[in-house]
Design a protein around this motif. Structure first.
Motif, PDB file in Angstrom:
ATOM      1  N   LYS A 160      20.593  -6.400 -14.850  1.00 29.76           N
ATOM      2  CA  LYS A 160      20.070  -7.295 -14.023  1.00 29.76           C
ATOM      3  C   LYS A 160      19.495  -5.605 -13.071  1.00 29.76           C
ATOM      4  CE  LYS A 160      23.117 -11.205 -13.302  1.00 29.76           C
ATOM      5  NZ  LYS A 160      23.857 -12.367 -12.724  1.00 29.76           N
ATOM      6  N   ARG A 161      20.623  -4.817 -12.251  1.00 26.84           N
ATOM      7  CA  ARG A 161      20.295  -4.208 -11.600  1.00 26.84           C
ATOM      8  C   ARG A 161      19.087  -2.882 -12.366  1.00 26.84           C
ATOM      9  NH1 ARG A 161      26.271  -0.889  -9.600  1.00 26.84           N
ATOM     10  NH2 ARG A 161      26.797  -2.742  -8.581  1.00 26.84           N
ATOM     11  N   ASN A 162      19.031  -2.569 -13.254  1.00 21.38           N
ATOM     12  CA  ASN A 162      17.252  -2.391 -14.119  1.00 21.38           C
ATOM     13  C   ASN A 162      16.210  -2.484 -14.154  1.00 21.38           C
ATOM     14  OD1 ASN A 162      18.861   0.578 -14.995  1.00 21.38           O
ATOM     15  ND2 ASN A 162      19.666  -0.601 -16.864  1.00 21.38           N
ATOM     16  N   GLN A 163      16.353  -4.402 -13.346  1.00 19.97           N
ATOM     17  CA  GLN A 163      16.126  -5.131 -14.151  1.00 19.97           C
ATOM     18  C   GLN A 163      14.757  -5.119 -12.132  1.00 19.97           C
ATOM     19  OE1 GLN A 163      16.631  -9.325 -15.455  1.00 19.97           O
ATOM     20  NE2 GLN A 163      14.252  -9.526 -14.774  1.00 19.97           N
ATOM     21  N   ALA A 164      15.889  -4.962 -11.397  1.00 16.22           N
ATOM     22  CA  ALA A 164      15.268  -4.670 -10.565  1.00 16.22           C
ATOM     23  C   ALA A 164      14.751  -3.669  -9.795  1.00 16.22           C
ATOM     24  CB  ALA A 164      16.824  -5.115  -9.200  1.00 16.22           C
ATOM     25  N   LEU A 165      15.284  -2.864 -10.284  1.00 13.97           N
ATOM     26  CA  LEU A 165      14.972  -1.618 -10.543  1.00 13.97           C
ATOM     27  C   LEU A 165      13.559  -1.542 -10.550  1.00 13.97           C
ATOM     28  CD1 LEU A 165      14.837   1.458  -8.947  1.00 13.97           C
ATOM     29  CD2 LEU A 165      16.194   1.874 -11.870  1.00 13.97           C
ATOM     30  N   GLU A 166      13.192  -1.743 -11.701  1.00 18.77           N
ATOM     31  CA  GLU A 166      11.822  -2.088 -12.512  1.00 18.77           C
ATOM     32  C   GLU A 166      10.724  -2.870 -11.797  1.00 18.77           C
ATOM     33  OE1 GLU A 166      12.328  -3.958 -16.734  1.00 18.77           O
ATOM     34  OE2 GLU A 166      12.911  -1.321 -17.326  1.00 18.77           O
ATOM     35  N   GLU A 167      11.676  -3.836 -10.916  1.00 21.16           N
ATOM     36  CA  GLU A 167      10.486  -5.008 -10.184  1.00 21.16           C
ATOM     37  C   GLU A 167       9.800  -4.191  -8.915  1.00 21.16           C
ATOM     38  OE1 GLU A 167      12.526  -7.953  -9.617  1.00 21.16           O
ATOM     39  OE2 GLU A 167      12.355  -8.969 -11.445  1.00 21.16           O
ATOM     40  N   SER A 168      11.046  -3.731  -8.342  1.00 17.70           N
ATOM     41  CA  SER A 168      10.943  -1.991  -7.360  1.00 17.70           C
ATOM     42  C   SER A 168       9.982  -1.532  -7.649  1.00 17.70           C
ATOM     43  CB  SER A 168      12.394  -2.290  -6.783  1.00 17.70           C
ATOM     44  OG  SER A 168      12.070  -0.696  -5.904  1.00 17.70           O
ATOM     45  N   ASN A 169       9.811  -0.763  -8.897  1.00 16.55           N
ATOM     46  CA  ASN A 169       8.947   0.805  -9.544  1.00 16.55           C
ATOM     47  C   ASN A 169       7.626  -0.519  -9.099  1.00 16.55           C
ATOM     48  OD1 ASN A 169      10.752   2.547  -9.275  1.00 16.55           O
ATOM     49  ND2 ASN A 169      11.453   2.075 -11.620  1.00 16.55           N
ATOM     50  N   HIS A 170       7.505  -1.707  -9.804  1.00 14.70           N
ATOM     51  CA  HIS A 170       6.082  -1.982  -9.833  1.00 14.70           C
ATOM     52  C   HIS A 170       5.689  -2.373  -8.723  1.00 14.70           C
ATOM     53  CE1 HIS A 170       6.052  -2.381 -13.869  1.00 14.70           C
ATOM     54  NE2 HIS A 170       7.182  -2.962 -14.502  1.00 14.70           N
ATOM     55  N   ILE A 171       5.812  -2.611  -7.847  1.00 15.05           N
ATOM     56  CA  ILE A 171       6.027  -3.560  -6.462  1.00 15.05           C
ATOM     57  C   ILE A 171       5.607  -1.862  -5.302  1.00 15.05           C
ATOM     58  CG2 ILE A 171       6.705  -3.847  -4.001  1.00 15.05           C
ATOM     59  CD1 ILE A 171       9.139  -5.295  -5.231  1.00 15.05           C
ATOM     60  N   GLN A 172       6.264  -1.178  -5.703  1.00 15.41           N
ATOM     61  CA  GLN A 172       6.002   0.356  -5.074  1.00 15.41           C
ATOM     62  C   GLN A 172       4.064   1.002  -6.057  1.00 15.41           C
ATOM     63  OE1 GLN A 172       7.318   1.819  -2.419  1.00 15.41           O
ATOM     64  NE2 GLN A 172       5.949   3.766  -2.562  1.00 15.41           N
ATOM     65  N   LYS A 173       4.780   0.996  -6.826  1.00 10.76           N
ATOM     66  CA  LYS A 173       3.149   1.116  -7.100  1.00 10.76           C
ATOM     67  C   LYS A 173       2.283   0.792  -7.174  1.00 10.76           C
ATOM     68  CE  LYS A 173       0.684   1.528 -12.183  1.00 10.76           C
ATOM     69  NZ  LYS A 173       1.747   1.540 -13.594  1.00 10.76           N
ATOM     70  N   HIS A 175       1.670  -1.304  -3.810  1.00 10.25           N
ATOM     71  CA  HIS A 175       1.914  -0.529  -2.822  1.00 10.25           C
ATOM     72  C   HIS A 175       0.847   0.082  -2.708  1.00 10.25           C
ATOM     73  CE1 HIS A 175       3.195   1.350   0.977  1.00 10.25           C
ATOM     74  NE2 HIS A 175       2.184   0.029   1.620  1.00 10.25           N
ATOM     75  N   ASN A 176       1.298   1.159  -4.022  1.00  9.12           N
ATOM     76  CA  ASN A 176       0.388   2.829  -3.447  1.00  9.12           C
ATOM     77  C   ASN A 176      -0.891   2.370  -3.827  1.00  9.12           C
ATOM     78  OD1 ASN A 176       3.044   4.638  -3.061  1.00  9.12           O
ATOM     79  ND2 ASN A 176       3.160   4.338  -4.478  1.00  9.12           N
ATOM     80  N   GLU A 177      -1.107   1.914  -4.900  1.00  9.75           N
ATOM     81  CA  GLU A 177      -2.488   1.644  -5.747  1.00  9.75           C
ATOM     82  C   GLU A 177      -3.310   0.580  -4.427  1.00  9.75           C
ATOM     83  OE1 GLU A 177      -2.205  -1.002  -8.694  1.00  9.75           O
ATOM     84  OE2 GLU A 177      -1.907   0.806 -10.022  1.00  9.75           O
ATOM     85  N   ILE A 178      -2.710   0.202  -4.020  1.00 10.62           N
ATOM     86  CA  ILE A 178      -3.625  -0.986  -2.630  1.00 10.62           C
ATOM     87  C   ILE A 178      -3.636   0.493  -1.373  1.00 10.62           C
ATOM     88  CG2 ILE A 178      -3.362  -2.391  -0.561  1.00 10.62           C
ATOM     89  CD1 ILE A 178      -1.480  -4.012  -3.145  1.00 10.62           C
ATOM     90  N   VAL A 179      -2.903   0.859  -1.208  1.00 13.48           N
ATOM     91  CA  VAL A 179      -2.956   2.748  -0.172  1.00 13.48           C
ATOM     92  C   VAL A 179      -3.849   3.002  -0.201  1.00 13.48           C
ATOM     93  CG1 VAL A 179      -1.817   4.238   0.903  1.00 13.48           C
ATOM     94  CG2 VAL A 179      -0.513   2.048   1.111  1.00 13.48           C
ATOM     95  N   THR A 180      -3.720   3.160  -1.983  1.00 15.75           N
ATOM     96  CA  THR A 180      -5.355   4.145  -2.283  1.00 15.75           C
ATOM     97  C   THR A 180      -6.104   3.713  -1.643  1.00 15.75           C
ATOM     98  OG1 THR A 180      -3.563   5.431  -3.617  1.00 15.75           O
ATOM     99  CG2 THR A 180      -5.753   5.578  -4.316  1.00 15.75           C
ATOM    100  N   VAL A 181      -6.339   2.521  -2.398  1.00 16.77           N
ATOM    101  CA  VAL A 181      -7.620   1.627  -2.124  1.00 16.77           C
ATOM    102  C   VAL A 181      -8.409   1.641  -0.739  1.00 16.77           C
ATOM    103  CG1 VAL A 181      -9.042  -0.481  -2.402  1.00 16.77           C
ATOM    104  CG2 VAL A 181      -7.367   0.854  -4.651  1.00 16.77           C
ATOM    105  N   LEU A 182      -7.651   1.100   0.089  1.00 20.82           N
ATOM    106  CA  LEU A 182      -7.694   1.226   1.658  1.00 20.82           C
ATOM    107  C   LEU A 182      -8.466   2.843   2.230  1.00 20.82           C
ATOM    108  CD1 LEU A 182      -4.526  -1.161   2.832  1.00 20.82           C
ATOM    109  CD2 LEU A 182      -7.304  -2.036   2.575  1.00 20.82           C
ATOM    110  N   ASN A 183      -7.168   3.331   1.933  1.00 21.72           N
ATOM    111  CA  ASN A 183      -7.732   4.965   1.826  1.00 21.72           C
ATOM    112  C   ASN A 183      -9.225   4.964   1.685  1.00 21.72           C
ATOM    113  OD1 ASN A 183      -5.402   5.390   3.522  1.00 21.72           O
ATOM    114  ND2 ASN A 183      -4.321   6.355   1.835  1.00 21.72           N
ATOM    115  N   ASN A 184      -9.048   5.096   0.440  1.00 19.25           N
ATOM    116  CA  ASN A 184     -10.649   5.435  -0.156  1.00 19.25           C
ATOM    117  C   ASN A 184     -12.007   4.654   0.793  1.00 19.25           C
ATOM    118  OD1 ASN A 184      -9.529   7.092  -2.130  1.00 19.25           O
ATOM    119  ND2 ASN A 184      -9.615   5.387  -3.341  1.00 19.25           N
ATOM    120  N   GLU A 185     -11.535   3.351   1.167  1.00 22.34           N
ATOM    121  CA  GLU A 185     -12.379   2.815   2.250  1.00 22.34           C
ATOM    122  C   GLU A 185     -12.696   3.407   3.640  1.00 22.34           C
ATOM    123  OE1 GLU A 185     -10.742  -1.470   1.886  1.00 22.34           O
ATOM    124  OE2 GLU A 185     -11.913  -1.769  -0.298  1.00 22.34           O
TER     125      GLU A 185
END
Length: 204
Positions: A160-173, A175-185
């Protein structure tokens, strides 16, 4: 073997003695004791005679009885030894067979306690040992089951912890992609405005 005549000759010669086995007038072996009567004025001799078989009969009977008694005593000793050895060897064999089965893992075997001596105490001790091994095995199995449950719970929690960590990594990724897109814009828009302004200035 002397004859009765030869024995009588010794008597007539005034000798005294004993003839163990001589042949009398009947042709039978006899024992004879003889000697002078030693009575004053009389020249007498005393002769005592008895059949040799009659003399030896009590000895033969005694010998036969002794042999019979000896045989019966020996037979009795052999029977006692046989019973004694059987009484010891049989329980020892049972103990040996039981210990072999216990060593092979069969803890259900029990030795019948048939005597109250040392063999009976040994049988009882082996039975108690087998029961103690059963109880120890049950405790080990119970501890093993408890440990397996704990391992399963820990594994489930870790998953369960690994699954939660993977989900957290997906969310962070994401988020980073959104921030990158916004910065580019955000970087392109001022650049476009600047270019448009410069074009407008030159056009005027």
């Amino acid at each position: 073997v002397k004859t009765e005549k030869e024995g009588g000759r010794e008597v007539l010669e005034g000798e005294s003695g004993f003839s163990e086995k001589i042949i009398d007038y009947r042709g039978r072996p006899v024992s004879m004791a003889f000697g002078p009567a030693r009575i004053e004025g009389l020249d007498w001799f005393i002769v005592a005679k008895k059949d040799f078989n009659e003399i030896m009969k009590p000895i033969w009977v005694l010998r036969t009885q002794s042999l019979a008694i000896g045989f019966l005593v020996a037979l009795g000793v052999m029977l006692v030894d046989l019973l004694f050895v059987t009484g010891i060897i049989k329980p020892i064999r049972k103990i040996r067979d039981a210990t072999h089965r216990i060593a092979s893992g069969d803890l259900s075997i029990r030795i019948p306690v048939e005597t109250k001596g040392e063999i009976g105490e040994l049988s009882n001790s082996i039975n108690q040992m087998a029961q103690s091994l059963i109880e120890s095995r049950e405790k080990i199995e119970e501890h093993s089951r408890s440990l397996e449950k704990k391992v399963e719970l820990r594994t489930e929690l870790l998953n369960k912890r690994n699954q939660a960590l993977e989900e957290s990594n997906h969310i962070q990724k994401a988020h980073n992609e959104i921030v990158t897109v916004l910065n580019n814009e955000l970087e392109i828009e001022p650049l476009l405005k600047n270019i448009i302004g410069k074009i407008a200035y030159h056009t005027d």
